[in-house]
Scaffold this active site. Structure first.
Site, PDB file in Angstrom:
ATOM      1  N   ASP A 138      -7.128  -1.504  -4.443  1.00 26.50           N
ATOM      2  CA  ASP A 138      -8.202  -1.180  -3.502  1.00 26.50           C
ATOM      3  C   ASP A 138      -9.175  -0.175  -4.113  1.00 26.50           C
ATOM      4  O   ASP A 138     -10.398  -0.290  -3.950  1.00 26.50           O
ATOM      5  CB  ASP A 138      -7.624  -0.602  -2.212  1.00 26.50           C
ATOM      6  CG  ASP A 138      -6.711  -1.571  -1.486  1.00 26.50           C
ATOM      7  OD1 ASP A 138      -6.900  -2.787  -1.653  1.00 26.50           O
ATOM      8  OD2 ASP A 138      -5.813  -1.112  -0.761  1.00 26.50           O
ATOM      9  N   ASP A 196       0.853  -1.189   0.000  1.00 24.90           N
ATOM     10  CA  ASP A 196       0.000   0.000   0.000  1.00 24.90           C
ATOM     11  C   ASP A 196       0.888   1.238   0.000  1.00 24.90           C
ATOM     12  O   ASP A 196       1.996   1.225   0.550  1.00 24.90           O
ATOM     13  CB  ASP A 196      -0.912   0.015   1.222  1.00 24.90           C
ATOM     14  CG  ASP A 196      -1.969  -1.085   1.172  1.00 24.90           C
ATOM     15  OD1 ASP A 196      -2.326  -1.504   0.056  1.00 24.90           O
ATOM     16  OD2 ASP A 196      -2.430  -1.508   2.245  1.00 24.90           O
TER      17      ASP A 196
END
Length: 202
Positions: A163, A147
């Site tokens: 995401d 991330d």
């Protein structure tokens, strides 16, 4: 007296051969192939964008510190996430890997066997497949998802492009359902207007 012989000219339905599709108009089979191809192309584009961005992050960003990118909105921060989207269910990497594989396989089968006719569902499936595959590749290769997008100024779990794609897919599903509900409501209203005297008659 013998029965008259139908004239195919005056009755075009009698004995007329099946009409061939007009030139340039796609047949149902060709249209289904096109729907599959476009949906899979969208999924592939999501995977390429997701994996390219993560490769750049792994090469150019050190884990931990924030790096300003879009002032007042987004910053870059490299994080290894062993959970699901937005760091949910951390520490369940084996189960989440299995879920990613199952979701990817189910969506792929849906696209190949029952290509959706709704544009919103096509978008939803393309984004969902791409997002699931993108994060699934990370879990299989690295044991964690990379991330790197951090919101500012408010605090929110760090996320990535896969995401984002999964959340866009959810939004597309919701839009499709809202449109269906709206069309159903309009149909019921139109039917009531066309038959105003049907109410109350048993």
């Amino acid at each position: 007296m013998a029965a008259p012989i139908p004239n195919p000219i005056s009755n075009p339905k009698a004995g007329a051969p099946a009409r061939a599709p007009l030139p340039g108009r796609p047949t149902p089979r060709r249209s289904s192939i096109g729907v599959r191809a476009l949906t899979l192309a969208l999924a592939a584009a999501v995977v390429v964008a997701d994996q390219t961005s993560k490769a750049w992050v792994l090469t150019h960003l050190a884990p931990g510190p924030l790096r300003p990118w879009w002032p007042g909105l987004l910053a870059l921060q490299r994080v290894s996430n062993r959970g699901a989207a937005f760091s949910l269910f951390s520490g369940s990497i084996q189960w989440l890997t299995l879920v990613s594989l199952l979701v990817s396989a189910a969506v792929l089968l849906w696209i190949l066997w029952r290509p959706p006719q709704s544009a919103w569902i096509r978008l939803a499936l393309g984004f969902l497949l791409g997002g699931a595959v993108g994060n699934g590749i990370d879990r299989l290769r690295h044991g964690a998802v990379t991330d790197f997008l951090a919101t500012q100024p408010f605090s929110f779990p760090v996320f990535n492009l896969a995401d984002v794609a999964i959340n866009v897919a959810v939004a597309c599903f919701l839009i499709d359902q809202l449109l269906l509900a709206g069309r159903a409501s309009e149909g019921a209203t139109g039917s009531a207007r066309r038959h105003p005297n049907d109410r109350g008659h048993g």
